[in-house]
Design a protein around this motif. Structure first.
Motif, mmCIF file in Angstrom:
data_model
loop_
_atom_site.group_PDB
_atom_site.id
_atom_site.type_symbol
_atom_site.label_atom_id
_atom_site.label_comp_id
_atom_site.label_asym_id
_atom_site.label_seq_id
_atom_site.Cartn_x
_atom_site.Cartn_y
_atom_site.Cartn_z
ATOM 1 N N ASP A 157 -59.871 21.161 -84.554
ATOM 2 C CA ASP A 157 -59.236 20.926 -83.270
ATOM 3 C C ASP A 157 -60.152 20.097 -82.380
ATOM 4 O O ASP A 157 -61.369 20.295 -82.343
ATOM 5 C CB ASP A 157 -58.926 22.257 -82.569
ATOM 6 N N LYS A 158 -59.544 19.177 -81.663
ATOM 7 C CA LYS A 158 -60.299 18.340 -80.750
ATOM 8 C C LYS A 158 -60.622 19.131 -79.488
ATOM 9 O O LYS A 158 -59.771 19.827 -78.942
ATOM 10 C CB LYS A 158 -59.481 17.095 -80.399
ATOM 11 N N THR A 159 -61.859 19.045 -79.009
ATOM 12 C CA THR A 159 -62.273 19.762 -77.811
ATOM 13 C C THR A 159 -62.087 18.887 -76.590
ATOM 14 O O THR A 159 -62.622 17.772 -76.519
ATOM 15 C CB THR A 159 -63.753 20.187 -77.913
ATOM 16 N N GLY A 160 -61.315 19.371 -75.620
ATOM 17 C CA GLY A 160 -61.072 18.609 -74.401
ATOM 18 C C GLY A 160 -62.229 18.720 -73.428
ATOM 19 O O GLY A 160 -63.059 19.630 -73.501
ATOM 20 N N GLY A 208 -56.913 19.599 -75.703
ATOM 21 C CA GLY A 208 -57.808 18.710 -76.438
ATOM 22 C C GLY A 208 -57.978 17.320 -75.869
ATOM 23 O O GLY A 208 -58.662 16.491 -76.471
#
Length: 228
Positions: A2-5, A77
């Motif tokens: 998962d992309k971290t925002g 994200g």
């Protein structure tokens, strides 16, 4: 994975476009979305940098309504960059509400170092720099005289932002509360083609700008009260 925002505050030039940093350019290029105080102003900068990104309006008139939506997007994200028309976001510009909301939601917030008008004005003023207080814009009406009366006793160097249309009035009021002989520096259009730095007493500067109506962005640096 998962992309971290993340929210990243990106300072933009206060005048000379060459003052943009390499890190600021990289952050704007990598952002999924750029929040701009005035999209028309920011579009000119992005076009100069040859950056094409989704621009979303985020200013003092709508930030209360948009904060929650932006927080949700970051939580999903998105890498969101916040810029103002000039200088560092949240310093006399929109940004505080969003930063606070991100902090409350355990969202990472990063602020890049970069342009801001108050530090160059202080450094060039010739007034004491070891201790200072930044007041931003004084209240325009309610509370203005109360604030001026309070600041008249301040012993640290005082930095103010002011509109060119209210500069003479501000200098007059400062002279009334601080005394006409208080040493002051007025910085106009810092880093721009017609940059001007004028030093003198409050009375001298009031007289000068009465005869020479100013234009552009203004920073007033006032010496603190002499310690007894």
């Amino acid at each position: 994975m998962d992309k971290t925002g993340k929210l990243i505050l990106v300072p933009t030039p206060i005048g000379n476009l060459q003052d943009i940093t390499l890190r600021a350019i990289e952050a704007l290029k990598n952002a999924d979305m750029i929040l701009a105080e005035d999209t028309r102003v920011s579009l000119k900068l992005l076009q100069h940098l040859e950056i094409e990104k989704r621009l979303v309006s985020h200013h003092k008139f709508n930030e209360h309504k948009t904060v929650n939506t932006i927080v949700q997007q970051i939580e999903m994200g998105s890498l969101v960059a916040l810029i103002s028309d000039a200088g560092t976001p949240a310093i006399s510009d929109p940004g505080f509400l969003l930063v606070r909301a991100c902090v409350e939601n355990n969202i990472e917030v990063e602020c890049l170092p970069g342009p801001t008008a108050l530090i160059p004005a202080l450094a060039v003023s010739g007034l004491p720099t070891e201790k200072f207080v930044f007041e931003g814009f004084l209240p325009q009406k309610k509370g203005r005289q109360t604030r001026l009366k309070f600041l008249a006793e301040e012993e640290r160097t005082i930095i103010l932002y002011e509109s060119p249309f209210r500069l003479v009035k501000a200098l007059n009021q400062l002279a009334t509360f601080f005394g006409e002989d208080r040493q002051t520096c007025v910085c106009r259009e810092l880093s721009k083609l017609f940059e001007e730095v004028k030093r003198g007493t409050l009375k001298e500067l009031e007289d000068y700008y009465t005869q020479h109506p100013p234009k552009g962005e203004i920073v007033i640096v006032v010496g603190g009260k002499k310690a007894k």
